[in-house]
Design a protein around this motif. Structure first.
Motif, PDB file in Angstrom:
ATOM      1  N   UNK A  52       2.914   2.635   6.345  1.00  0.00           N
ATOM      2  CA  UNK A  52       2.599   2.642   4.918  1.00  0.00           C
ATOM      3  C   UNK A  52       1.097   2.571   4.685  1.00  0.00           C
ATOM      4  N   UNK A  53       0.376   1.870   5.562  1.00  0.00           N
ATOM      5  CA  UNK A  53      -1.074   1.783   5.445  1.00  0.00           C
ATOM      6  C   UNK A  53      -1.766   2.876   6.242  1.00  0.00           C
ATOM      7  N   UNK A  54      -1.245   3.164   7.436  1.00  0.00           N
ATOM      8  CA  UNK A  54      -1.843   4.168   8.313  1.00  0.00           C
ATOM      9  C   UNK A  54      -0.773   4.640   9.290  1.00  0.00           C
ATOM     10  N   UNK A  55      -0.306   5.892   9.187  1.00  0.00           N
ATOM     11  CA  UNK A  55       0.754   6.365  10.080  1.00  0.00           C
ATOM     12  C   UNK A  55       0.430   6.191  11.558  1.00  0.00           C
ATOM     13  N   UNK A  56      -0.849   6.287  11.925  1.00  0.00           N
ATOM     14  CA  UNK A  56      -1.227   6.148  13.329  1.00  0.00           C
ATOM     15  C   UNK A  56      -0.921   4.760  13.871  1.00  0.00           C
ATOM     16  N   UNK A  57      -0.770   3.776  12.997  1.00  0.00           N
ATOM     17  CA  UNK A  57      -0.512   2.417  13.444  1.00  0.00           C
ATOM     18  C   UNK A  57       0.775   2.258  14.222  1.00  0.00           C
ATOM     19  N   UNK A  58       1.771   3.127  13.969  1.00  0.00           N
ATOM     20  CA  UNK A  58       3.033   3.016  14.702  1.00  0.00           C
ATOM     21  C   UNK A  58       2.848   3.319  16.185  1.00  0.00           C
ATOM     22  N   UNK A  59       1.742   3.935  16.540  1.00  0.00           N
ATOM     23  CA  UNK A  59       1.467   4.188  17.946  1.00  0.00           C
ATOM     24  C   UNK A  59       1.072   2.949  18.723  1.00  0.00           C
ATOM     25  N   UNK A  60       0.914   1.810  18.037  1.00  0.00           N
ATOM     26  CA  UNK A  60       0.453   0.581  18.693  1.00  0.00           C
ATOM     27  C   UNK A  60       1.467  -0.550  18.657  1.00  0.00           C
ATOM     28  N   UNK A  61       2.606  -0.411  17.974  1.00  0.00           N
ATOM     29  CA  UNK A  61       3.467  -1.577  17.741  1.00  0.00           C
ATOM     30  C   UNK A  61       4.694  -1.625  18.639  1.00  0.00           C
ATOM     31  N   UNK A  62       4.982  -0.566  19.407  1.00  0.00           N
ATOM     32  CA  UNK A  62       6.080  -0.596  20.351  1.00  0.00           C
ATOM     33  C   UNK A  62       7.452  -0.403  19.720  1.00  0.00           C
ATOM     34  N   UNK A  63       8.488  -0.596  20.545  1.00  0.00           N
ATOM     35  CA  UNK A  63       9.868  -0.422  20.097  1.00  0.00           C
ATOM     36  C   UNK A  63      10.311  -1.655  19.322  1.00  0.00           C
ATOM     37  N   UNK A  64      10.742  -1.440  18.068  1.00  0.00           N
ATOM     38  CA  UNK A  64      11.063  -2.600  17.240  1.00  0.00           C
ATOM     39  C   UNK A  64      11.779  -2.188  15.957  1.00  0.00           C
ATOM     40  N   UNK A  65      12.431  -3.166  15.369  1.00  0.00           N
ATOM     41  CA  UNK A  65      12.964  -3.065  14.018  1.00  0.00           C
ATOM     42  C   UNK A  65      12.415  -4.245  13.222  1.00  0.00           C
ATOM     43  N   UNK A  66      11.913  -3.975  12.016  1.00  0.00           N
ATOM     44  CA  UNK A  66      11.432  -5.018  11.106  1.00  0.00           C
ATOM     45  C   UNK A  66      12.160  -4.877   9.778  1.00  0.00           C
ATOM     46  N   UNK A  67      12.687  -5.974   9.281  1.00  0.00           N
ATOM     47  CA  UNK A  67      13.359  -5.973   7.978  1.00  0.00           C
ATOM     48  C   UNK A  67      12.942  -7.222   7.220  1.00  0.00           C
ATOM     49  N   UNK A  68      12.674  -7.067   5.936  1.00  0.00           N
ATOM     50  CA  UNK A  68      12.203  -8.215   5.165  1.00  0.00           C
ATOM     51  C   UNK A  68      12.564  -8.119   3.699  1.00  0.00           C
ATOM     52  N   UNK A  69      12.248  -9.186   2.989  1.00  0.00           N
ATOM     53  CA  UNK A  69      12.506  -9.283   1.556  1.00  0.00           C
ATOM     54  C   UNK A  69      11.412 -10.123   0.924  1.00  0.00           C
ATOM     55  N   UNK A  70      10.864  -9.645  -0.186  1.00  0.00           N
ATOM     56  CA  UNK A  70       9.829 -10.371  -0.918  1.00  0.00           C
ATOM     57  C   UNK A  70      10.318 -10.685  -2.322  1.00  0.00           C
ATOM     58  N   UNK A  71      10.243 -11.968  -2.675  1.00  0.00           N
ATOM     59  CA  UNK A  71      10.485 -12.401  -4.058  1.00  0.00           C
ATOM     60  C   UNK A  71       9.172 -12.275  -4.804  1.00  0.00           C
ATOM     61  N   UNK A  72       9.218 -11.566  -5.927  1.00  0.00           N
ATOM     62  CA  UNK A  72       8.005 -11.267  -6.696  1.00  0.00           C
ATOM     63  C   UNK A  72       8.215 -11.713  -8.136  1.00  0.00           C
ATOM     64  N   UNK A  73       7.225 -12.444  -8.664  1.00  0.00           N
ATOM     65  CA  UNK A  73       7.341 -12.952 -10.034  1.00  0.00           C
ATOM     66  C   UNK A  73       6.027 -12.712 -10.792  1.00  0.00           C
ATOM     67  N   UNK A  74       5.982 -11.678 -11.624  1.00  0.00           N
ATOM     68  CA  UNK A  74       4.817 -11.452 -12.487  1.00  0.00           C
ATOM     69  C   UNK A  74       5.021 -12.142 -13.841  1.00  0.00           C
ATOM     70  N   UNK A  75       3.953 -12.677 -14.387  1.00  0.00           N
ATOM     71  CA  UNK A  75       3.993 -13.294 -15.720  1.00  0.00           C
ATOM     72  C   UNK A  75       3.076 -12.474 -16.615  1.00  0.00           C
ATOM     73  N   UNK A  76       3.674 -11.792 -17.613  1.00  0.00           N
ATOM     74  CA  UNK A  76       2.951 -10.839 -18.464  1.00  0.00           C
ATOM     75  C   UNK A  76       2.909 -11.342 -19.901  1.00  0.00           C
ATOM     76  N   UNK A  77       1.772 -11.188 -20.537  1.00  0.00           N
ATOM     77  CA  UNK A  77       1.611 -11.626 -21.918  1.00  0.00           C
ATOM     78  C   UNK A  77       0.635 -10.704 -22.642  1.00  0.00           C
ATOM     79  N   UNK A  78       0.962 -10.384 -23.886  1.00  0.00           N
ATOM     80  CA  UNK A  78       0.086  -9.573 -24.729  1.00  0.00           C
ATOM     81  C   UNK A  78      -0.114 -10.277 -26.062  1.00  0.00           C
ATOM     82  N   UNK A  79      -1.245  -9.998 -26.687  1.00  0.00           N
ATOM     83  CA  UNK A  79      -1.571 -10.598 -27.986  1.00  0.00           C
ATOM     84  C   UNK A  79      -2.172  -9.529 -28.890  1.00  0.00           C
TER      85      UNK A  79
END
Length: 415
Positions: A52-79
Motif C-alpha cells: 500500500x505504501x510501496x509495492x517493492x516492499x513485498x520483496x523484503x517481508x518473506x512468506x506471510x499472512x497479515x490480518x488486522x482490524x482498526x477501531x476508528x473514532x472521528x469527532x466532527x463538529x461544525x458551527x
C-alpha cells in the motif's frame, strides 16, 4: 492462494461500515505496524500490507499472512455564525461514531528474485452524520455523507540486483457513497440533475489504477524508497450525478512519495516519508466551491470541495527492545487541504486534522506468529471560515473542527 477468493470478498464486505479521515480523506498509514510509526512505509516494509505504501516492499517481508482490524473514532463538529437567515448554531456530525476497518495481506516468495502477493486495505473515506440535519442545507431529517474506498492490490516484485527491488501493483478499487439531507440543493437552481443529489441510498463505483515502486539498500544501514500511484479511474456514481462534478465522477487522485530508513544501531531504526496527494486533479474534490456553486452541481464546472493538493510528512522510530518485543512511535503531519473560503460545503467533509501521534508494538508469540498493536491520536484542529457563506445563503461563516482516535490490532502468520 486458493483461500483468497473467500477471504478478500469478506473483508471488502466488512469494510462497508468503515470510514477514514486522516491525511485529508486518505488513511495516515496502511497496516497496523505502519500506523504505529506514523504511517511510514515507503522505505520501511514491515508486513504484507507494505504494498500500500510501496509495492517493492513485498520483496523484503518473506512468506506471510497479515490480518488486522482498526477501531476508528472521528469527532466532527461544525458551527455557523453571523448568518442572516437564522442558520446559526453548532452542529455535531457524530450520530455514527465508531468504525471498524479491516486489513489483509498475503505474500509468497516464488523464487529467489520474485514475490507475488496481495494487499487489501482501506485507501480512504469520509463520514459525517448530523442527526438533526443542517439548516443551511434545508435538511429534511439527518444530513451527511458516507464514503469508503477499498483497494485490492495484487502485487509482484522483482529483485533486479543484490541491493535493489522494483515492484508493481494493480489497484482494483471499490467505492461506496451516500448523501442525505441536501434537499436545499436538489432543484434546478443548484443542480444539473435534480433527483440525483441526495437521499438515494448507497451507490457503488469500481475502477483500477497502477502503483509502482523501488526499494534500494544504499549502504548496510541506509535504505531508500520511491513510489508513484496513478490516478484510479472509477465508474460514476449515477445516483449522485447531480451532486458531483462531471455527472457523478469521483476518481481517486494520484500520489507519489519518497522515503528513507536508517538503522542507527542494531536495535534502533529511524525512518521518514514524504508523500503528495493530488486532490486537485479530481474535479469533484478540487473544483471551487463558492465560485462554482451556481454553475449547476453535477456539471463539469460544478462546485466541488476546493481541496488543495496535500503534502504529507511522516517520521517514525522502531526499537527492538528484546527478541520478543518491538516498540514503535511516529508523527504524521499533513498540509491543510481545506481553504477558509470554502468551509460551507465542507461541513459534509470536515477533514481538517493535521497532526497525528502514533505508538505501537509487536510481540513474538512463536517462531510462526506475532501480535501487533497501534494507537493513533489526531489532534483537534479547526478551520474557521472567511467569507465562506454566500449572501444567497444569508452570509456569515462556517467553521469546522475535528479530532480522531484509532486503535488497531493485527495478527501475523509466517508461512
Amino acid at each position: 492462494m486458493r483461500h483468497l477468493s473467500k477471504i478478500i470478498p469478506l473483508l471488502v464486505s466488512f469494510s462497508f461500515g468503515s470510514a477514514w479521515a486522516t491525511d485529508g480523506y486518505f488513511a495516515h498509514g496502511y497496516g497496523v505496524r505502519s500506523q504505529g510509526v506514523g504511517g511510514v512505509g515507503i522505505a520501511l516494509p514491515q508486513d504484507a500490507l507494505a504494498a500500500a505504501a510501496n509495492p517493492a516492499g513485498l520483496g523484503k517481508v518473506g512468506d506471510r499472512i497479515d490480518a488486522g482490524l482498526t477501531w476508528f473514532r472521528p469527532v466532527r463538529e461544525s458551527e455557523i455564525e453571523g448568518n442572516g437567515f437564522g442558520f446559526n448554531g453548532t452542529y455535531k456530525g457524530n450520530d455514527t461514531q465508531d468504525f471498524f476497518i479491516p486489513e489483509f495481506g498475503y505474500n509468497k516468495q516464488y523464487s529467489e528474485d520474485v514475490t507475488l502477493g496481495v494487499s487489501v486495505y482501506g485507501n480512504g473515506g469520509m463520514n459525517t452524520d448530523y442527526k438533526n440535519g443542517v439548516r443551511a442545507f434545508s435538511s429534511q431529517g439527518s444530513a451527511g455523507v458516507d464514503l469508503i474506498q477499498v483497494f485490492v492490490a495484487p502485487t509482484a516484485t522483482w529483485k533486479v540486483s543484490e541491493k535493489h527491488i522494483i515492484g508493481a501493483s494493480l489497484n482494483l478499487a471499490y467505492q461506496r457513497f451516500e448523501a442525505k439531507g441536501l434537499q436545499g440543493f436538489d432543484n434546478s437552481t443548484f443542480s444539473a440533475a435534480p433527483g440525483s443529489v441526495t437521499n438515494n441510498g448507497h451507490d457503488n463505483s469500481y475502477g483500477a489504477g497502477v502503483h509502482i515502486g523501488w526499494l534500494g539498500e544504499i549502504t548496510d544501514t541506509v535504505t531508500l524508497g520511491a513510489t508513484y500511484q496513478s490516478r484510479t479511474y472509477m465508474s460514476k456514481f449515477d445516483k449522485y450525478k447531480g451532486l458531483f462534478a462531471e455527472q457523478g465522477d469521483f476518481d481517486i487522485p494520484s500520489t507519489y512519495g519518497v522515503g528513507v530508513a536508517v538503522k542507527v544501531t542494531p536495535a534502533l531504526t529511524l525512518a521518514a516519508d514524504f508523500q503528495r496527494i493530488n486532490y486537485g486533479e479530481v474535479d469533484a474534490v478540487g473544483n471551487a466551491s463558492q465560485a462554482n456553486l451556481f454553475n449547476g452541481l453535477g456539471n463539469d464546472n460544478g462546485a466541488g470541495f476546493n481541496w488543495q493538493d496535500a503534502k504529507v510528512y511522516k517520521i517514525g522510530a522502531l526499537y527492538q527492545y528484546s527478541p520478543s518485543l518491538t516498540l514503535r512511535a511516529g508523527f504524521n503531519h499533513v498540509d491543510q487541504p481545506i481553504r477558509r473560503g470554502d468551509t460551507l460545503l465542507n461541513i459534509l467533509a470536515p477533514g481538517v486534522v493535521k497532526d497525528h501521534l502514533s505508538l505501537g508494538a509487536t510481540w513474538v508469540l512463536s517462531p510462526q506468529s506475532e501480535l501487533s498493536f497501534s494507537y493513533t491520536h489526531a489532534f483537534e484542529n479547526s478551520v474557521n471560515g472567511s467569507n465562506s457563506i454566500p449572501a444567497a445563503f444569508g452570509g456569515g461563516e462556517a467553521n469546522l473542527k475535528m479530532y480522531q482516535d484509532a486503535l488497531g490490532v493485527a495478527y501475523t502468520w509466517k508461512l
